[in-house]
Motif scaffolding. Sequence first.
Motif, PDB file in Angstrom:
ATOM      1  N   SER A 135      49.415  -8.274 -10.177  1.00  0.00           N
ATOM      2  CA  SER A 135      49.525  -9.289 -11.208  1.00  0.00           C
ATOM      3  C   SER A 135      50.962  -9.759 -11.339  1.00  0.00           C
ATOM      4  N   TYR A 152      52.519  -9.837 -14.061  1.00  0.00           N
ATOM      5  CA  TYR A 152      53.132  -9.222 -15.226  1.00  0.00           C
ATOM      6  C   TYR A 152      53.329  -7.729 -15.035  1.00  0.00           C
ATOM      7  N   ASP A 153      54.401  -7.209 -15.615  1.00  0.00           N
ATOM      8  CA  ASP A 153      54.595  -5.769 -15.632  1.00  0.00           C
ATOM      9  C   ASP A 153      55.306  -5.371 -16.911  1.00  0.00           C
ATOM     10  N   VAL A 154      55.749  -4.117 -16.981  1.00  0.00           N
ATOM     11  CA  VAL A 154      56.318  -3.588 -18.221  1.00  0.00           C
ATOM     12  C   VAL A 154      57.510  -4.411 -18.706  1.00  0.00           C
ATOM     13  N   PRO A 169      56.152  -8.730 -19.731  1.00  0.00           N
ATOM     14  CA  PRO A 169      54.776  -8.757 -20.218  1.00  0.00           C
ATOM     15  C   PRO A 169      54.265 -10.189 -20.411  1.00  0.00           C
ATOM     16  N   ALA A 170      52.953 -10.339 -20.332  1.00  0.00           N
ATOM     17  CA  ALA A 170      52.324 -11.632 -20.565  1.00  0.00           C
ATOM     18  C   ALA A 170      52.427 -11.978 -22.047  1.00  0.00           C
ATOM     19  N   PRO A 212      49.109  -6.826 -21.876  1.00  0.00           N
ATOM     20  CA  PRO A 212      50.037  -7.871 -21.443  1.00  0.00           C
ATOM     21  C   PRO A 212      50.966  -7.400 -20.327  1.00  0.00           C
ATOM     22  N   GLU A 213      51.046  -6.085 -20.127  1.00  0.00           N
ATOM     23  CA  GLU A 213      51.905  -5.589 -19.045  1.00  0.00           C
ATOM     24  C   GLU A 213      51.186  -5.637 -17.705  1.00  0.00           C
ATOM     25  N   VAL A 214      49.914  -6.018 -17.740  1.00  0.00           N
ATOM     26  CA  VAL A 214      49.148  -6.095 -16.497  1.00  0.00           C
ATOM     27  C   VAL A 214      48.648  -7.510 -16.244  1.00  0.00           C
ATOM     28  N   SER A 215      48.098  -8.116 -17.295  1.00  0.00           N
ATOM     29  CA  SER A 215      47.507  -9.436 -17.110  1.00  0.00           C
ATOM     30  C   SER A 215      47.585 -10.220 -18.411  1.00  0.00           C
TER      31      SER A 215
END
Lengths: 162, 254
Positions: A20, A22-24, A27-28, B32-35
């Motif tokens: 994805s 996004y990561d730590v 973030p999204a 949110p840290e993944v998707s």
Amino acid sequence: MSAESPTAAGAVSDAVPQTSLYDVDNPAPVIEPPRKRTKKTPKTTRTNFELYGWLFMRLSGILLVVLVLGHLLIQLVLDGGVTKVGFAFVAGRWASPFWQAWDLIMLWLAMLHGANGLRTVINDYAERDTTRFWLKMLLYTATVFTVLLGTLVIFTFDPNIR
Amino acid sequence: MSTATLDKPGSGSQQDASPYITVVFRIRRFNPEVSDEATWQDFQVEIDPKERVLDGLHKIKWDLDGSLTFRRSCAHGICGSDAMRINGKNRLACKTLIKDINPHKPITVEPIKGLTVLKDLVVDMDPFFQAYRDVMPFLITKGNEPTRERLQSAEDRERFDDTTKCILCAACTSSCPVFWNDGQYFGPAAIVNAHRFIFDSRDEAGEQRLEILNDKDGVWRCRTTFNCTDACPRGIEVTKAIQEVKRALITRRF
Ligand code: HEM
Ligand code: SF4
Ligand code: FES
């Protein structure tokens, strides 16, 4: 959990994607609702407008039950139903001040009641400030136009028009 | 008379007396840290139908997927931290028995609506508590402090008894369709807690609170849908409390 219980079976499906953007550290954006309350909102207006609006909806509603149902009964049911309604029928009824007053009150109450009802619907559902503003402007324009035109017709109706 | 069936494929054949059944929890996941998208994820759990949804969530978190995130504290319907949308209705996970919500179909669990989802079932409660603070939910009096307790008759206490029971779980506010669309609306919980002081004979700021709720995002936005009353885990007659505030405003004016 009690030790003798059968251990739970594994996850059935793993829907969260593994790769994805996004990561730590990146973030999204979180999923926000529309028009969130903040420390500064809502603005106070210190008027009784909403109180009167709320009362008006109930009081006009009571009158509209009689006016609208009576209107529908006369127009659509009694004396042969809709087929009787024509220019002569309307001219005959508006010759009487009673029916003029009936129609005038019904026009004003139904229009203001409907407009105020739609105003609350717009306030509820239009999320963006500009959309809300223009929808209400459109509503008010249409309401004023219809009320004025209707009133004009009731008062200036000429049964001998050619 | 629907008894839970024990002989589910996969469960041990020697365990005929076992109360456990297989239940699918369909949980709305968001990380949110993944998707940036929320997705449904199914978990199969062996559970006694007399246990609660919270127990199911614990089994998932402790045994299957430690990343599942939700709030709970007391686990006994007191702290108000685990309101969630279970099978489409707002409830406390710790007060909802599996057997009461048809365990034969997947049990859906989502975060409560109308508040920002931070992760999985955890929402940002700040706007909710902001509305609560804005109605001044504390005793306000004038003049000197009495030298002993402020006395109140049993009838005066009874007047607002129902609204003292609120645990601020937000089940009511987040079940309200007006609040879903416009978070500026004070919402049922704030009105319930204003009611608690407006009708308290010892309090002297009822007028101020009524004035706050008379404004455009106050009680007049309520459309009497009764979602809040249905949602309240404390059985508070929320809609009635809102109507009582409306009535107080009208009788004050006329
Ligand atoms: C027949 C008698 C009628 C009664 C008793 C009545 C009563 C009411 C009441 C009490 C409300 C307020 C609802 C609320 O605050 O939650 C309302 C809303 C409304 N009314 Fe009427 N009304 C009547 C006729 C009409 C007519 C003729 C129109 C159309 C011109 C109309 C249009 C609306 C609209 C658009 C709303 C807003 C809808 C909403 O709040 O969800 N009503 N009515
Ligand atoms: S009124 Fe009921 S549903 Fe609303 S916050 Fe209080 S306890 Fe929860
Ligand atoms: S965990 Fe405290 S109310 Fe459910």
